[in-house]
Design an enzyme around this catalytic site. Structure first.
Site, PDB file in Angstrom:
ATOM      1  N   GLY A 234     -11.494 -13.869 -12.584  1.00 28.67           N
ATOM      2  CA  GLY A 234     -10.826 -12.586 -12.448  1.00 28.67           C
ATOM      3  C   GLY A 234     -10.344 -12.064 -13.784  1.00 28.67           C
TER       4      GLY A 234
ATOM      5  N   GLY B 229     -14.427   9.363   0.873  1.00 25.29           N
ATOM      6  CA  GLY B 229     -13.296   8.447   0.728  1.00 25.29           C
ATOM      7  C   GLY B 229     -13.372   7.265   1.667  1.00 25.29           C
TER       8      GLY B 229
ATOM      9  CB  CYS C 107      -0.939  -0.008   1.198  1.00 22.15           C
ATOM     10  SG  CYS C 107      -2.260  -1.237   1.061  1.00 22.15           S
TER      11      CYS C 107
ATOM     12  CG  ASP D 187     -10.915  -1.727   1.284  1.00 18.03           C
ATOM     13  OD1 ASP D 187     -10.312  -1.282   2.270  1.00 18.03           O
ATOM     14  OD2 ASP D 187     -10.533  -1.536   0.114  1.00 18.03           O
TER      15      ASP D 187
END
Length: 338
Positions: free
Chosen positions: A147, A57, A23, A99
């Protein structure tokens, strides 16, 4: 000897095939906000009512499709954060699922997102990455179904995840209120340890274990406790994600720096200079909004350390998680570190 043995017979340090790692390779938060500013679409569609979108966000998008059902959608992928292909796959999958957990939802299905330098790295390693992702999906009870893949100069992996949750019990970053305690469910220091790993090849087992630990239990405990505000701590660091939460909620936050937990070796890695560019950009971004006068720059860098698959920052108490501060009425600074 298997094809994987042949691939590993030559040492491939995956972190050396990317400019950044995990990240920490995110687009800086200030730049990203300027890009997405004003990009709002319809709040209602034939599919349902948009509950959470681009405005603040938050960690994922949420759409109410029925009275008691919300669909939560997210996507997350990044360059290698560790050299081991299987571990990288596990870390990237746990990070993508986070998330959904950060919104208080449960993952229902995921699809792989894979970029691979097909003429540089053997596909046997790509298979190990995907195997790691599949194993984390199985651990989460989330099918990984197909995917998309592309040929890319840099290896990248992650997932697009769809989850479901109760629209009345979603955890949001704009629901914080003064008086709520702040709990952190994983220690910080992942970023500086990953930077050391990329530079030296040293392996930090505790960091890998932390990054591959799902945030499922923390999310379940938070929802059960009636928590309404949370976010996960990833690429923008603790200070960056707390800043977004305080701003969205119209409150300020006080952080007790002595209560923040860190992984073993994190302070030593910081002392030895293993700080990513992403961490320094995080600190530059939050600096105008944070009172850091009570701590040294080194401490501030750790609080801004770009995490990969970090824990949840919860406005409430979570069993087993330390309380590191509280939300207060909005003041001169959005965050005060003491």
């Amino acid at each position: 000897m298997t094809s994987l043995d042949l691939a590993q017979d030559r040492t491939y340090r995956l972190t050396q095939y990317a400019h950044g790692g995990g990240c920490a390779c995110k687009i800086p938060p200030g730049e990203l906000e300027s890009v997405v500013a004003g990009l709002t679409g319809p709040q209602q569609s034939d599919g349902g009512e948009l509950l959470v979108g681009l405005d603040d966000g938050d960690d994922a998008a949420a759409v109410r499709i029925a009275g008691d059902t919300a669909v939560v959608a997210t996507a997350d992928f990044f360059t290698p954060v560790v050299d081991d292909a299987y571990d990288w796959g596990r870390i990237a999958a746990a990070n993508a699922l986070s998330d959904v957990y950060a919104m208080g939802a449960r993952p229902a299905v995921a699809v792989n997102l894979l970029s691979w330098p097909r003429e540089v790295l053997p596909f046997e390693l790509a298979r190990e990455v995907l195997r790691g992702g599949a194993d984390i999906g199985a651990q989460a009870g989330c099918p990984v179904a197909g995917g998309h893949s592309v040929d890319d100069p840099e290896p990248k992996y992650g997932m697009a995840v769809t989850g479901v949750g109760n629209p009345e019990a979603l955890l949001r970053n704009d629901a914080g209120r003064a008086g709520m305690p702040l709990s952190l469910t994983k220690p910080l220091g992942i970023g500086v340890l990953n930077s050391r790993h990329k530079a030296t090849g040293e392996v930090f087992d505790e960091a890998v274990e932390t990054m591959t630990t799902l945030n499922a239990r923390a999310a379940t405990d938070a929802v059960a406790a009636g928590v309404v505000c949370a976010t996960d701590v990833t690429g923008f660091g603790l200070l960056g994600h707390l800043l977004k939460t305080a701003r969205a909620s119209g409150v300020s936050a006080i952080v007790d720096s002595t209560a923040v937990p860190y992984l073993n070796g994190a302070r030593e890695a910081l002392r030895d200079g293993y700080v990513s560019g992403g961490t320094r950009r995080n600190l530059d971004w939050v600096y105008p909004h944070v009172d850091l006068s009570a701590v040294a720059e080194q401490e501030a860098l750790l609080l801004a350390d770009a995490q990969t698959s970090g824990g949840l920052l919860v406005a409430g108490e979570v069993p087993g998680a330390p309380v590191i501060g509280e939300l207060v009425a909005q003041g001169e600074h959005l965050i005060t570190v003491c």
